[in-house]
Design an enzyme around this catalytic site. Structure first.
Site, PDB file in Angstrom:
ATOM      1  N   ILE A 140      29.962  58.700  25.817  1.00 17.73           N
ATOM      2  CA  ILE A 140      29.495  60.330  25.146  1.00 17.73           C
ATOM      3  C   ILE A 140      28.212  60.630  25.299  1.00 17.73           C
ATOM      4  CG2 ILE A 140      28.674  60.962  22.685  1.00 17.73           C
ATOM      5  CD1 ILE A 140      31.034  58.959  22.270  1.00 17.73           C
ATOM      6  N   CYS A 141      29.030  62.332  25.837  1.00 15.64           N
ATOM      7  CA  CYS A 141      27.635  62.771  26.289  1.00 15.64           C
ATOM      8  C   CYS A 141      27.662  63.032  27.744  1.00 15.64           C
ATOM      9  CB  CYS A 141      26.440  62.774  26.244  1.00 15.64           C
ATOM     10  SG  CYS A 141      25.673  64.552  26.092  1.00 15.64           S
ATOM     11  N   ASP A 142      26.646  62.360  28.182  1.00 12.14           N
ATOM     12  CA  ASP A 142      25.498  61.911  29.524  1.00 12.14           C
ATOM     13  C   ASP A 142      25.407  59.943  29.406  1.00 12.14           C
ATOM     14  OD1 ASP A 142      25.837  64.314  30.706  1.00 12.14           O
ATOM     15  OD2 ASP A 142      24.204  64.652  30.712  1.00 12.14           O
ATOM     16  N   THR A 192      32.914  61.933  27.675  1.00 10.84           N
ATOM     17  CA  THR A 192      32.766  63.004  26.411  1.00 10.84           C
ATOM     18  C   THR A 192      32.082  63.971  26.999  1.00 10.84           C
ATOM     19  OG1 THR A 192      31.448  62.914  24.849  1.00 10.84           O
ATOM     20  CG2 THR A 192      32.941  61.676  24.022  1.00 10.84           C
TER      21      THR A 192
END
Length: 361
Positions: A140-142, A192
Site C-alpha cells: 500500500i502506497c510506499d 498502489t
C-alpha cells in the site's frame, strides 16, 4: 523542529522524474485461488513498530474485517506498541513470530503499508518468506519500497506514492514504474498509489475474494461510487504554493497546536485514522487520541488503540465528531482544514494524500 515534521518535510522535497504509463491493464484484481482448507482466506496486515503509515495499515484491516470475506490479522514485526505516522499508537494482535508459529503454511494475502524503515531486516525477511510460501503481497502506497527492498518487484510493473518517484526509479531500476493506476497487479504482487488508494484497493480485494456483489455492498456502505484503478498520478505535485505552505506552517512554530480526537470502546477506527492522518499533515497540528485514561481502547473492528489521558492535555482543542460517510471524510476534513488554517494548507494535505478533493472537481 519535531522529528515528525522533519520526516514529513523530507518526504516532500524531492525532484521526481516522470514514470512510465501503464499499458492496458485489467480493471479487476485476479480472483482469489483457494490454496488451503480454510473457510476464508487469511489476510495478514504487517506493521513495523517504529513508524508505520496509519491509513495504509488501518483501512485495509478495517474494511476487510468488516466485509467478513476473510480472516484478518493485525501484525507487528516485534512485540509492543506500533508508532503510526503521522499520528496515533496501536497494539497489534500478534507479532510475526507468533503468527508464523500459528500459521506455518503462511497467509493467503499480506498487506504491507508504507513504513519509515523500509529496509528493516526482520520485516524484509518475513515478507520474502510469505511470498515464497505463495502469498499474494499487497504494497500500500510506499509499501512498494519494502517490496522493492525484498526483491519482489524486479522485472514487474508497479506503482507507488507520487512523491517517491525519484527514489523508486533510482533504487529499483529493474521495475517498470507506472503512474496511471490507483492499484496494479503483476502476478501475485499488487501495488498502489498514495495514501488515499488504500480505500479502493481494499474494495478491490473484497471483489477478488468474494465477487462484485460483496464489494459493491461494502462500497455502498461507505459511500464509495467507484473503486476502479483509473488514476492520474502525474497530476499531483506540490508546486511553489505547496512548498511555501509547508515551510511557512512548519517555521511558524508559535501557531502550532495539539488537536484531540476523543475515543471510546468500539471506536470507528476507519474514520479515526482518516481524520487523524489528514489533520496531522498540515505542519501546524499534532493529533492525539484522547480518552478518560490511558487504558487500551478496542475499536469496532478489533484493533487496540493506545490513547492519551485527557488530564495530561488540559488545554487541547477537541475536534468535533462527524457523521460523514467514510468515502467523503477526506473531503470534509480538507474543508475543515481550509477553514481553520487556509486553502493552501488543505491543498498541501491533499497532495500528500494523493487525493483529488471532490470540491475541486
Amino acid at each position: 523542529m519535531s522529528r515528525l515534521a522533519t520526516l514529513l518535510l523530507a518526504c516532500l522535497f524531492f525532484c521526481h522524474p516522470l514514470p512510465l504509463r501503464a499499458d492496458e491493464a485489467p480493471e479487476r484484481l485476479p480472483a482469489y485461488q483457494k490454496r488451503f482448507e480454510r473457510e476464508r482466506p487469511l489476510v495478514a496486515v504487517i506493521g513495523e513498530n517504529r513508524m508505520t503509515e496509519l491509513v495504509d495499515y488501518v483501512l485495509p484491516y478495517g474494511l476487510l474485517k468488516r466485509s467478513s470475506v476473510a480472516e484478518v490479522v493485525a501484525l507487528s514485526t516485534r512485540p509492543g506498541p506500533m508508532q503510526m505516522m503521522p499520528a496515533l499508537r496501536l497494539l497489534a494482535e500478534a507479532d510475526i513470530v507468533g503468527f508464523d508459529r500459528r500459521h506455518p503454511e503462511g497467509a493467503d494475502y499480506i498487506v504491507v503499508p508504507a513504513v519509515h524503515y523500509s529496509d528493516d531486516p526482520q520485516l524484509l525477511r518475513w515478507v520474502r518468506q510469505q511470498a515464497a510460501k505463495g502469498a499474494t503481497v499487497v504494497g500500500i502506497c510506499d509499501g512498494a519500497l519494502v517490496l522493492g527492498e525484498a526483491g519482489l518487484l524486479e522485472g514487474r510493473r508497479a506503482t507507488g506514492h507520487w512523491y517517491s518517484r525519484g527514489q523508486r526509479e533510482d533504487d529499483f531500476p529493474g521495475t517498470r514504474w507506472v503512474s496511471d493506476r490507483r492499484y496494479l497487479a503483476d502476478g501475485k504482487v499488487i501495488t498502489t498509489a498514495g495514501v488515499s488508494a488504500a480505500i479502493p484497493v481494499s474494495i478491490a480485494l473484497v471483489e477478488a475474494i468474494a465477487g462484485t456483489d460483496r464489494a459493491q455492498a461494502l462500497a455502498t456502505g461507505i459511500g464509495l461510487a467507484d473503486w476502479s484503478p483509473r488514476h492520474d498520478g502525474d497530476a499531483f505535485a506540490l508546486g511553489a504554493g505547496g512548498y511555501l505552505a509547508a515551510a511557512g506552517n512548519l517555521l511558524s512554530f508559535w501557531r502550532h497546536e495539539e488537536l484531540g480526537l476523543e475515543v471510546r470502546q468500539g471506536e470507528d477506527e476507519l474514520a479515526l485514522a482518516l481524520r487523524a492522518d489528514a489533520w496531522s499533515r498540515t505542519f501546524r497540528s499534532e493529533v492525539l487520541a484522547l480518552a478518560a485514561d490511558a487504558s487500551p481502547i478496542r475499536t469496532a473492528s478489533g484493533l487496540v488503540l493506545l490513547p492519551e489521558p485527557m488530564a495530561a492535555h488540559p488545554g487541547i482543542t477537541h475536534l468535533q465528531p462527524t457523521d460523514a460517510p467514510l468515502a467523503r471524510l477526506f473531503d470534509q476534513t480538507l474543508g475543515a482544514i481550509a477553514e481553520r488554517y487556509d486553502p493552501a494548507t488543505a491543498a498541501l494535505v491533499a497532495a500528500q494524500l494523493e487525493y483529488a478533493p471532490a470540491l475541486n472537481e
